[in-house]
Design an enzyme around this catalytic site. Structure first.
Site, PDB file in Angstrom:
ATOM      1  N   TYR A 200       0.870  -1.170   0.000  1.00  0.00           N
ATOM      2  CA  TYR A 200       0.000   0.000   0.000  1.00  0.00           C
ATOM      3  C   TYR A 200       0.910   1.224   0.000  1.00  0.00           C
ATOM      4  CZ  TYR A 200      -3.767  -3.145   1.609  1.00  0.00           C
ATOM      5  OH  TYR A 200      -4.689  -4.156   1.738  1.00  0.00           O
ATOM      6  N   PRO A 292     -11.958   0.077   0.080  1.00  0.00           N
ATOM      7  CA  PRO A 292     -11.189  -1.169   0.003  1.00  0.00           C
ATOM      8  C   PRO A 292      -9.837  -1.114   0.695  1.00  0.00           C
ATOM      9  CG  PRO A 292     -11.231  -0.048  -2.120  1.00  0.00           C
ATOM     10  CD  PRO A 292     -12.180   0.685  -1.239  1.00  0.00           C
ATOM     11  N   LYS A 296     -11.465  -4.951   3.988  1.00  0.00           N
ATOM     12  CA  LYS A 296     -12.431  -5.318   5.020  1.00  0.00           C
ATOM     13  C   LYS A 296     -13.808  -5.700   4.478  1.00  0.00           C
ATOM     14  CE  LYS A 296      -9.669  -4.992   8.288  1.00  0.00           C
ATOM     15  NZ  LYS A 296      -9.190  -6.280   8.796  1.00  0.00           N
TER      16      LYS A 296
END
Length: 389
Positions: A200, A292, A296
């Protein structure tokens, strides 16, 4: 037709719940307005928490998941120059599994006949009636005729746009919503992932995510303003942008290839409360949406199913009249914690239009703190792997 439970929606939440009820001998019917091929054509999440894996294990439908799923002991945060590794296994003793939602749904669909789960596909225009009574019913259209299902409980697993949540009076329900000013532009390609774990990334140009569906199929995202059009993003443009935002280490290992699928998905945080009214219960996206970031969505639906199944089993098998009324508070307690985590990661990793130099400096400071703090990494790992149910 009469049944004990009518489930609206045959996505993973509806199928999971249906299988769990049938395993306990509880009568149920699942309605789905689309075809099976349409349901399997939805490109969705691929990171499973332990709650989702454990439900598949409980049903004995985890053979392919165990054989093909990719256990991940950690993931990475990136700031354009470095990777900050979050050691999930070392910090929590647990792991997540990368296994596409499409594949999980396929496993549930393939088992429905053997397990005696009745699913009615192409059931159009479903409508709910008398949900405040002990004898609710659902009508739907199929093959040019109207059909009716009488049930004791209706469970809405029909997503944000389905009819279930809308059947709850405005005087009863309350909506909490945060719409984000960007969407995720995703590309799916049959190329090996650039890293064996997810990345990420927070970059001055925006967010990026490197993920995978398997060892040979990769899923990448960049955030873009909502005014962007998918036709303006060629494959080469997406790969170039990913190489910049993910940073030099990841870029050196990106394998480029033609896209299988490209799309732009808007982001929102949404909660509807209560998740139960009268003889109607809500599960999954019909009651809540998470961005997103943090993976979850599917897992939160699975925890709803866990609570809903326990309540329905207690109600029908043990005559526990308090089980159904208690469902909403139990489910919402976990929903809000997951909403908080997804919102906080979204704020940390994305550039908002109103953000200036101060907000950017705060993101950098937060990432620096996470990089140097075991406590901060533990908090992130606990939430990412999934809080207890």
């Amino acid at each position: 037709m009469k049944t004990q439970v009518c489930i609206i929606g045959a996505g993973p939440a509806g199928l999971l719940l249906g299988h769990m009820l049938r395993a306990e001998g509880i009568e149920c019917v699942v309605l789905e307005r689309q075809t099976p091929d349409y349901v399997l054509g939805r490109i969705r999440a691929g990171v499973l928490e332990q709650i989702t894996v454990s439900l598949m294990e409980r049903l004995g439908l985890d053979q392919r998941l165990k054989a093909e799923g990719l256990p991940h002991d950690g993931f990475n945060l990136a700031d354009g120059e470095r990777l900050i590794h979050i050691d999930i296994a070392g910090l929590t003793g647990k792991h997540v599994v990368v296994y596409g939602q499409t594949e999980l749904t396929r496993d549930l669909m393939d088992a429905r006949e053997e397990r005696g789960l009745e699913v009615i596909y192409e059931a159009k225009d479903a409508a709910l009636f008398d949900i405040e009574s002990d004898a609710p019913y659902v009508t739907y259209q199929k093959d040019g005729a109207e059909h009716r299902i009488d049930a004791r409980i209706i469970v809405g697993c029909d997503g944000f746009h389905g009819p279930s949540r809308k059947a709850i009076p405005n005087t009863v329900g309350k909506e909490f919503e945060r719409a984000y000013p960007f969407g995720w532009l995703g590309i799916l390609a049959d190329v090996p992932p650039c890293n064996h774990e997810l990345i990420y990334a927070n970059h001055e140009r925006g967010f990026a995510l490197a993920s995978m569906r398997s060892e040979t199929r990769s899923r990448y995202y960049v955030d873009v303003p909502l005014i962007e059009k998918i036709e303006d993003w060629s494959d080469d443009r997406i790969w170039d942008e990913l190489a910049i935002r993910l940073g030099p280490d990841a870029a050196a290992h990106i394998t480029r290839g033609p896209s299988i699928e490209k799309s732009i998905a808007p982001l929102r945080s949404y909660v509807f409360a209560p998740m139960r009214h009268g003889s109607l219960m809500l599960c999954g996206d019909s009651a809540h949406i998470v961005p997103p970031t943090g993976a979850k969505g599917l897992n939160l639906a699975a925890s709803d199913v866990h609570y809903a199944a326990d309540a329905l089993i207690a109600f029908f098998k043990r005559n526990n009249a308090d089980a159904i009324p208690a469902y909403s508070d139990k489910a919402l307690a976990r929903v809000w914690k997951s909403e908080r985590f997804s919102w906080s990661l979204t704020k940390l990793l994305h550039r908002f239009p109103e953000d200036g130099p101060f907000e950017r400096a705060m993101q950098i400071a937060e990432l620096d703190y996470i990089a140097s703090s075991k406590a901060a990494q533990t908090s992130i790992a606990e939430n990412y792997v999934g809080l207890p149910v």
